[in-house]
Write a protein that holds these residues in place. Structure first.
Motif, PDB file in Angstrom:
ATOM      1  N   GLY A   1       0.068  11.462  -2.839  1.00 51.52           N
ATOM      2  CA  GLY A   1       0.401  10.064  -3.051  1.00 51.52           C
ATOM      3  C   GLY A   1       1.899   9.827  -3.039  1.00 51.52           C
ATOM      4  O   GLY A   1       2.349   8.688  -2.866  1.00 51.52           O
TER       5      GLY A   1
ATOM      6  N   GLY B   1      -1.046   3.849  -7.885  1.00 46.14           N
ATOM      7  CA  GLY B   1      -1.855   3.616  -6.693  1.00 46.14           C
ATOM      8  C   GLY B   1      -1.057   3.293  -5.455  1.00 46.14           C
ATOM      9  O   GLY B   1      -1.596   3.288  -4.345  1.00 46.14           O
TER      10      GLY B   1
ATOM     11  N   ASP C   1       0.836  -1.209   0.000  1.00 51.74           N
ATOM     12  CA  ASP C   1       0.000   0.000   0.000  1.00 51.74           C
ATOM     13  C   ASP C   1       0.865   1.251   0.000  1.00 51.74           C
ATOM     14  O   ASP C   1       0.498   2.266  -0.579  1.00 51.74           O
ATOM     15  CB  ASP C   1      -0.907   0.010   1.237  1.00 51.74           C
TER      16      ASP C   1
END
Length: 337
Positions: A138, A90, A69
């Motif tokens: 991010g 992501g 993650d």
């Protein structure tokens, strides 16, 4: 199952500190730790203080990091950009290296001698407005170790107009872990013990980062290698902008800026920062006075270069990026003796 995190470059000192903090983090699950020359070795063989952390270092292959993650990049300067470019958008990234800190590509080329990899959100939550930007980002570029010690001491004073942005002078001493783990003659115990030595005088790579984050227009920075494993003590001086009591004005600026900060402590009057007091923590200790002869404002700043100066700061940013309480898995209290 907790939040899946990985460390690229886990064999170095900052990487080892990241592994230690992740192991004690209540929300993180360490799923990969990579290295270069030490790939294939158990973590405990490379970092004996992490005995019991049952994981083997693997080669730094982006495919082995893509399932995490969040990935911490603890790679040498100039190497993070290539790895980051091969990871899915992501996957959240926190870069401990310098690759993505600077906005000015020319400054990067001048101080690092290679092509700039691009600019990410700067990872110092204590700067005004930066905490929200980090939480929404991010990809975050954590600070340099000397940089964080200097920025936290200087930025509120320039922002409040207490000191001039011109003629800032910094002398800072760092432990040898700040130079990395590679075998180098000048870092041998016989060379370091009982000796202080300046290095990269007048050309240290953290200068453009400090100027970018503080608004300093002119900065003289002298780093000093100290005979200790870890810790930074920075002495930051600047010219006051008025004839009013400069020490009181500077102290007010610092206490106002950090009144609600969990990791920055402006010490009581008469108490001075010491590197031993911040070891093992994510804390920065500050004290301020005015020079009785020159009138210059003097701020003393202490951090653990592997804590607030590297791994601790990175975890602080990761917590924000993942929606966790900022202090999760971190402490503002050092170890003693």
């Amino acid at each position: 199952m907790g939040i899946r995190v990985a460390v690229a470059g886990a064999s170095g000192y900052a990487g080892g500190e990241l592994l230690r903090l992740i192991a004690g983090h209540p929300e993180f699950d360490l799923v990969a730790a990579t290295a270069h020359r030490q790939a294939g070795a158990p973590v405990s063989a490379v970092h004996p203080h992490l005995a019991g952390l049952d994981l083997v270092l693997t080669a730094t292959d982006p495919a082995g990091l893509a399932d995490a993650d969040l990935v911490f990049l603890a790679l040498p300067h100039g190497e993070s950009g290539a790895v980051a470019a091969m990871l899915p958008t992501g996957v959240k990234l926190v870069d401990i290296g310098a690759d993505h800190r600077l906005r000015d590509a020319a400054a990067w080329r001048r101080y690092y001698g290679s092509e700039h990899a691009g600019t990410w959100t700067y990872g110092l939550p204590e700067l005004p407005g930066q905490r929200a930007l980090i939480a929404a980002a991010g990809r975050v570029a954590a600070t340099g170790c000397y940089a964080v010690a200097t920025i936290l001491a200087l930025a509120p004073l320039i922002a409040a107009g207490v000191v001039s942005a011109e003629d800032v002078v910094v002398v800072a001493a760092s432990g040898t872990s700040g130079a990395g783990r590679a075998a180098k003659t000048h870092l041998l115990a016989s060379e370091v013990m009982g000796s202080l030595a300046p290095y990269k005088v007048g050309a240290h790579q953290h200068v453009p980062e400090i100027k970018q984050a503080t608004g300093a227009a002119s900065l003289s920075f002298t780093p000093v290698l100290a005979p200790m494993p870890r810790g930074i003590l920075a002495t930051v001086t600047a010219r006051p902008t008025s004839d009013a009591d400069p020490a009181d004005a500077a102290r007010t600026a610092l206490t106002t800026a950090y009144a609600d900060e969990p990791f920055v402590r402006v010490l009581p009057r008469g108490s001075w920062p010491a590197t031993a007091a911040t070891l093992g923590s994510n804390a920065c200790h500050l004290q301020v006075t005015a020079d009785v002869d020159s009138g210059r404002v003097i701020v003393s700043s202490a951090v653990d270069n592997l804590g607030k100066g590297a791994a601790g700061q990175a975890v602080q940013c990761a917590n924000l990026m993942l929606g966790l309480p900022e202090t999760t898995g971190l402490t503002a209290f050092g170890t003693a003796p």
